[in-house]
Write a protein that holds these residues in place. Structure first.
Motif, PDB file in Angstrom:
ATOM      1  N   TYR A  54      15.155 -21.415  43.587  1.00 34.44           N
ATOM      2  CA  TYR A  54      15.870 -21.380  44.854  1.00 34.44           C
ATOM      3  C   TYR A  54      16.754 -20.142  45.003  1.00 34.44           C
ATOM      4  CZ  TYR A  54      14.500 -26.291  45.176  1.00 34.44           C
ATOM      5  OH  TYR A  54      13.786 -27.455  45.221  1.00 34.44           O
ATOM      6  N   SER A  55      17.682 -19.940  44.092  1.00 28.70           N
ATOM      7  CA  SER A  55      18.673 -18.893  44.307  1.00 28.70           C
ATOM      8  C   SER A  55      19.292 -18.425  42.997  1.00 28.70           C
ATOM      9  CB  SER A  55      19.780 -19.390  45.246  1.00 28.70           C
ATOM     10  OG  SER A  55      20.334 -20.605  44.770  1.00 28.70           O
ATOM     11  N   LEU A  56      19.960 -17.267  43.080  1.00 28.32           N
ATOM     12  CA  LEU A  56      20.631 -16.656  41.936  1.00 28.32           C
ATOM     13  C   LEU A  56      22.037 -16.234  42.347  1.00 28.32           C
ATOM     14  CD1 LEU A  56      20.695 -15.186  39.104  1.00 28.32           C
ATOM     15  CD2 LEU A  56      19.777 -13.183  40.305  1.00 28.32           C
ATOM     16  N   TYR A  57      23.022 -16.617  41.543  1.00 29.15           N
ATOM     17  CA  TYR A  57      24.411 -16.190  41.723  1.00 29.15           C
ATOM     18  C   TYR A  57      24.844 -15.438  40.470  1.00 29.15           C
ATOM     19  CZ  TYR A  57      24.519 -20.112  45.106  1.00 29.15           C
ATOM     20  OH  TYR A  57      24.260 -20.991  46.122  1.00 29.15           O
ATOM     21  N   ILE A  58      25.625 -14.370  40.644  1.00 30.39           N
ATOM     22  CA  ILE A  58      26.217 -13.668  39.512  1.00 30.39           C
ATOM     23  C   ILE A  58      27.725 -13.605  39.740  1.00 30.39           C
ATOM     24  CG2 ILE A  58      26.330 -11.524  38.197  1.00 30.39           C
ATOM     25  CD1 ILE A  58      23.481 -10.936  38.970  1.00 30.39           C
ATOM     26  N   TYR A  59      28.480 -14.014  38.728  1.00 31.27           N
ATOM     27  CA  TYR A  59      29.946 -14.019  38.792  1.00 31.27           C
ATOM     28  C   TYR A  59      30.491 -13.077  37.729  1.00 31.27           C
ATOM     29  CZ  TYR A  59      29.240 -18.323  41.470  1.00 31.27           C
ATOM     30  OH  TYR A  59      28.834 -19.256  42.399  1.00 31.27           O
ATOM     31  N   ASP A  60      31.562 -12.355  38.079  1.00 33.89           N
ATOM     32  CA  ASP A  60      32.176 -11.477  37.092  1.00 33.89           C
ATOM     33  C   ASP A  60      33.236 -12.226  36.290  1.00 33.89           C
ATOM     34  OD1 ASP A  60      34.414 -11.695  38.718  1.00 33.89           O
ATOM     35  OD2 ASP A  60      34.380  -9.623  39.409  1.00 33.89           O
TER      36      ASP A  60
END
Length: 211
Positions: free
Chosen positions: A4-10
């Motif tokens: 579905y989707s990809l999130y990247i957090y710092d």
């Protein structure tokens, strides 16, 4: 299997990148000041579609704000006159009831809560890598520098942690870490750029498990 989707957090807990593939309900535009620029253009709350503060397709700027290159070539031939088809227009795609910034915060909150719970119950040696509900499965890969890669898939998918590791060791290192125009950990901008987005999309679509 559906991704579905990809999130990247710092490491400052901010969502710095988003991309989706088989998402049927589109994310809603973020509220003003709710998200960083250069995360995901379609939901960035800019009133000017040509705002250079987001797009880096035609303009490259250094950290000092000096424009390095600008592609301002106008069309050399007249644009064709727009014609209207007698076929009825398609209805607009359904959007989420949550704004994108609220959605990104909820995803990060789930990851942080479950990770902390697992550490308290199972000890420091245990790692949180995924969890599953009746409608989706969440996969997590965390780097030593504190970046968190989160992917959502259908609940029947196997672990996709190896995919997140490939994104980190491939497109992320090549087009983000080694890109002098990307300001990592700036707290002012995300990490989105055309080469990283295209490379990530090509990697995901090339997987044998991608449908």
């Amino acid at each position: 299997m559906t991704i579905y989707s990809l999130y990247i957090y710092d490491r400052h807990c901010a969502c710095v990148y988003y991309q989706d593939w088989h998402r049927t309900i589109r994310p809603k535009t973020a509220v003003e000041g709710g998200m960083l620029p250069a995360v995901y253009a379609p939901v960035y709350p800019s009133t000017n579609p040509g705002d250079a503060s987001y797009s880096n397709r035609n303009t490259l700027s250094s950290s000092s704000g000096i424009v390095v290159a600008v592609n301002d070539d106008g069309p050399r031939t007249p644009l064709p006159t727009q014609t209207f088809s007698p076929v009825a227009q398609q209805p607009p795609q359904q959007t989420s009831s949550l704004s994108f910034d609220e959605e990104a915060k909820l995803v990060y909150g789930v990851v942080l809560s479950l990770r902390n719970m697992i550490k308290k119950l199972s000890g420091k040696d245990e790692q949180f890598v995924n969890y599953q509900t009746s409608t989706y499965k969440l996969h997590l890969y965390e780097t030593l520098s504190g970046y968190k890669f989160v992917m959502l898939s259908d609940p029947n998918a196997d672990s996709l942690r190896f995919v997140l590791r490939q994104i980190y060791s491939g497109p992320f290192l090549e087009y983000v870490v080694r890109n002098p125009l990307v300001e990592m950990d700036s707290r002012e901008r995300g990490i989105d750029n055309e080469y990283f987005r295209m490379s990530t999309d090509r990697l995901v679509r090339g997987l044998t498990v991608f449908q």
